[in-house]
Design an enzyme around this catalytic site. Structure first.
Site, mmCIF file in Angstrom:
data_model
loop_
_atom_site.group_PDB
_atom_site.id
_atom_site.type_symbol
_atom_site.label_atom_id
_atom_site.label_comp_id
_atom_site.label_asym_id
_atom_site.label_seq_id
_atom_site.Cartn_x
_atom_site.Cartn_y
_atom_site.Cartn_z
ATOM 1 N N LYS A 116 82.982 114.958 70.521
ATOM 2 C CA LYS A 116 81.806 115.588 69.923
ATOM 3 C C LYS A 116 81.175 114.672 68.877
ATOM 4 O O LYS A 116 79.950 114.473 68.840
ATOM 5 C CB LYS A 116 82.209 116.923 69.302
ATOM 6 C CG LYS A 116 81.192 117.543 68.396
ATOM 7 C CD LYS A 116 79.930 117.944 69.142
ATOM 8 C CE LYS A 116 78.760 118.078 68.216
ATOM 9 N NZ LYS A 116 77.994 119.270 68.385
ATOM 10 N N CYS A 157 73.308 118.144 62.686
ATOM 11 C CA CYS A 157 74.297 117.521 63.573
ATOM 12 C C CYS A 157 74.256 116.005 63.473
ATOM 13 O O CYS A 157 75.154 115.382 62.947
ATOM 14 C CB CYS A 157 74.034 117.929 65.010
ATOM 15 S SG CYS A 157 73.731 119.684 65.184
HETATM 16 N N1 SAJ Z 1 65.228 111.698 67.076
HETATM 17 C C1 SAJ Z 1 64.554 110.491 66.926
HETATM 18 N N2 SAJ Z 1 64.431 109.677 68.015
HETATM 19 C C2 SAJ Z 1 64.928 110.017 69.244
HETATM 20 C C3 SAJ Z 1 65.599 111.252 69.390
HETATM 21 C C4 SAJ Z 1 65.737 112.071 68.286
HETATM 22 O O1 SAJ Z 1 64.084 110.131 65.840
HETATM 23 O O2 SAJ Z 1 64.777 109.228 70.182
HETATM 24 C C5 SAJ Z 1 65.428 112.570 65.902
HETATM 25 C C6 SAJ Z 1 64.713 113.913 65.988
HETATM 26 O O3 SAJ Z 1 63.406 113.804 65.530
HETATM 27 C C7 SAJ Z 1 65.576 114.777 65.098
HETATM 28 C C8 SAJ Z 1 66.980 114.187 65.250
HETATM 29 O O4 SAJ Z 1 66.787 112.932 65.863
HETATM 30 O O5 SAJ Z 1 65.207 114.636 63.738
HETATM 31 C C9 SAJ Z 1 67.955 114.980 66.063
HETATM 32 O O6 SAJ Z 1 67.344 115.703 67.110
HETATM 33 P P1 SAJ Z 1 67.964 115.835 68.591
HETATM 34 O O7 SAJ Z 1 67.025 116.637 69.398
HETATM 35 O O8 SAJ Z 1 68.324 114.518 69.114
HETATM 36 O O9 SAJ Z 1 69.349 116.578 68.402
HETATM 37 P P2 SAJ Z 1 69.861 117.924 67.674
HETATM 38 O O10 SAJ Z 1 70.354 117.541 66.312
HETATM 39 O O11 SAJ Z 1 68.894 119.037 67.762
HETATM 40 O O12 SAJ Z 1 71.096 118.293 68.615
HETATM 41 C C10 SAJ Z 1 72.161 117.367 68.783
HETATM 42 C C11 SAJ Z 1 72.439 117.236 70.287
HETATM 43 N N3 SAJ Z 1 73.304 116.076 70.539
HETATM 44 C C12 SAJ Z 1 72.986 115.130 71.456
HETATM 45 O O13 SAJ Z 1 71.968 115.157 72.119
HETATM 46 C C13 SAJ Z 1 73.992 114.037 71.634
HETATM 47 C C14 SAJ Z 1 73.077 118.506 70.795
HETATM 48 O O14 SAJ Z 1 73.514 118.359 72.131
HETATM 49 C C15 SAJ Z 1 74.288 118.898 69.920
HETATM 50 O O15 SAJ Z 1 74.839 120.124 70.322
HETATM 51 C C16 SAJ Z 1 73.820 119.063 68.514
HETATM 52 O O16 SAJ Z 1 73.277 117.808 68.086
HETATM 53 C C17 SAJ Z 1 74.992 119.492 67.647
HETATM 54 O O17 SAJ Z 1 75.117 120.692 67.360
HETATM 55 O O18 SAJ Z 1 75.841 118.658 67.326
#
Ligand code: SAJ
Length: 417
Positions: free
Chosen positions: A205, A259
């Site tokens: 995780k 996360c």
């Molecule tokens: N972000 C970027 N660039 C990208 C992708 C994301 O700047 O290319 C930023 C987003 O704007 C945001 C942050 O990253 O601020 C995180 O957003 P996200 O959509 O990537 O993820 P979370 O935090 O909503 O959810 C993540 C997920 N993990 C992965 O995709 C590996 C989800 O599956 C997990 O369950 C969750 O974390 C968790 O609970 O740990």
């Protein structure tokens, strides 16, 4: 074993959807949350968070009598812990909610019960923190009860679908614990249920989110480099990603959420110096609001700056660890008149975007909410003092904005003006 009654500890973004899906699939669920008002809301069949499809599911589950909420757990066949694991100011895992959930469960625990930890935790937490707390009940986690770590992996905004469809890691503290947990989740999980041990599950995780954080840091570093050397990072990413084995992520004003912006520190806390790239990536991403401030200073040295969106990602109402809040604070500290318009966040949703933009010298697209896809640029220009836009997500229709007379700037683009 047949599971008739389970207790889900913590009714937030993960606990409530999980509780509801079990209830929908024939298991009686007592959802436990320490906040009385949350329990009252749920017992009325309503919800306190924004998540697609959740409201209808909760309404039906409560109406059918399969889901109830209470501030205290009762005897059950299984307990699923879905409490927050925030980070302290000095970047250490705060496991106090896991400990207090375990302490609430211990008095009602009986031989043969299953306890599952879903919260994301630091390495070895199941073994070193959860099990000792549960064993204070006098029951042995090796012989009398069953314990497993089955981390949630769902994406906010798509939780209901992903809870059902995603593969799930089942990390048993013992082999029997893993088998029982697998049996419970097979009630509604359609993805693969992958059996391993609890500590491996913890690392899986943490590394999933760390992988994303490190890759986003790489994209943010690329954006900064491209601004220096005069190319457009978004174009670099688009074409590099046409390579079959390359998957560059997207730059932005930073990484938020409870996360990805948090979990890598759990690894650093445990691994220290060995976690070099991980720590550096965290710092790179945390430095992005400061970098965006630098660009703002260049584009609009003073006046009012309106930030479009303050949640940590698009189309959600969650502002936890949002880098936009950090940017807002930096702007205020730097003498700007900063304001936020966010249709998903009550505090910032009043009035219209155009009313909020009145007198602004710069509008910054900070979150790519769907609502910002069709902005009336002529109306926006009429409201603002200066027609300037900074897009930190490559999400605005800058062609349209330029036609309406805006000067447009793009994070990661060294050619934009
Ligand atoms: N972000 C970027 N660039 C990208 C992708 C994301 O700047 O290319 C930023 C987003 O704007 C945001 C942050 O990253 O601020 C995180 O957003 P996200 O959509 O990537 O993820 P979370 O935090 O909503 O959810 C993540 C997920 N993990 C992965 O995709 C590996 C989800 O599956 C997990 O369950 C969750 O974390 C968790 O609970 O740990």
């Amino acid at each position: 074993m047949k599971f008739n009654q389970i207790c889900v500890m913590g009714l937030g973004y993960i606990g409530l959807p999980t509780a509801t899906l079990f209830a929908k699939n024939g298991i009686r669920v007592l959802g436990v949350d320490v906040t009385q008002s949350i329990c009252d809301t749920i017992n009325k069949g309503e919800i306190h968070i924004e998540e697609p499809f959740l409201e209808e599911l909760v309404r039906d589950a409560v109406k059918s009598g399969m889901l109830k909420a209470s501030v205290k757990p009762e005897r059950a066949d299984a307990f699923i812990i879905c409490v927050p694991t925030p980070i302290t100011k000095d970047k250490k895992a705060d496991l106090s909610y896991v400990v207090s959930a375990a302490r609430m469960i211990a008095p009602v625990l009986k031989k043969g019960d299953l306890v599952i930890l879903e919260s994301t935790v630091s390495p070895l937490c199941t073994e070193e923190v959860l099990v000792p707390e549960l064993e204070k009940s006098g029951l042995s986690a090796k012989e009398d009860i069953f314990v497993a770590h089955c981390p949630e992996r769902v994406l906010p905004g798509q939780i209901i679908r992903e809870l059902k469809e995603n593969n799930k890691i089942i990390g048993g503290y013992t082999e029997k614990g893993a088998l029982l947990a697998k049996e419970l989740y097979s009630v509604f999980v359609e993805g693969e249920l992958c059996i391993t041990d609890a500590t491996t599950a913890e690392m899986c995780k943490l590394m999933e989110n760390t992988y994303r954080d490190v890759n986003i840091a790489l994209a943010n570093e690329l954006a900064i480099i491209c601004e220096q050397i005069g190319v457009n990072a978004w174009e670099v990413i688009k074409y590099a990603n046409k390579h079959p084995r390359v998957r560059l992520h997207m730059p932005g004003p930073g990484v938020g959420g409870h996360c990805i912006a948090v979990d890598p520190w759990f690894v650093v806390e445990r691994a220290g110096e060995a976690a070099k790239i991980i720590a550096m990536s965290r710092r790179t991403n945390d430095g992005m609001p400061q970098h965006v401030l630098g660009r703002i200073r260049h584009i609009a040295p003073e006046g009012k700056v309106l930030l479009l969106g303050c949640t940590y990602k698009p189309d959600v109402d969650d502002t936890r660890e949002s880098p936009v809040i950090a940017l807002y604070e930096l702007l205020e500290k730097s003498g700007y008149e900063a304001d936020i318009y966010d249709p998903h966040v009550e505090k910032y949703a009043s009035g219209s975007l155009y009313e909020k933009a009145a007198g602004a010298s710069l509008a910054v697209l900070s979150v790519n909410h769907s609502e910002f896809r069709d902005i009336d640029y002529a109306r926006l220009k009429a409201a603002m003092k200066e027609a300037k836009l900074l897009d930190t997500r490559n999400a605005l229709d800058r062609g349209k904005a330029k036609k309406a007379g805006f000067a447009c700037y793009l994070l990661g683009d060294g050619r934009d003006g």
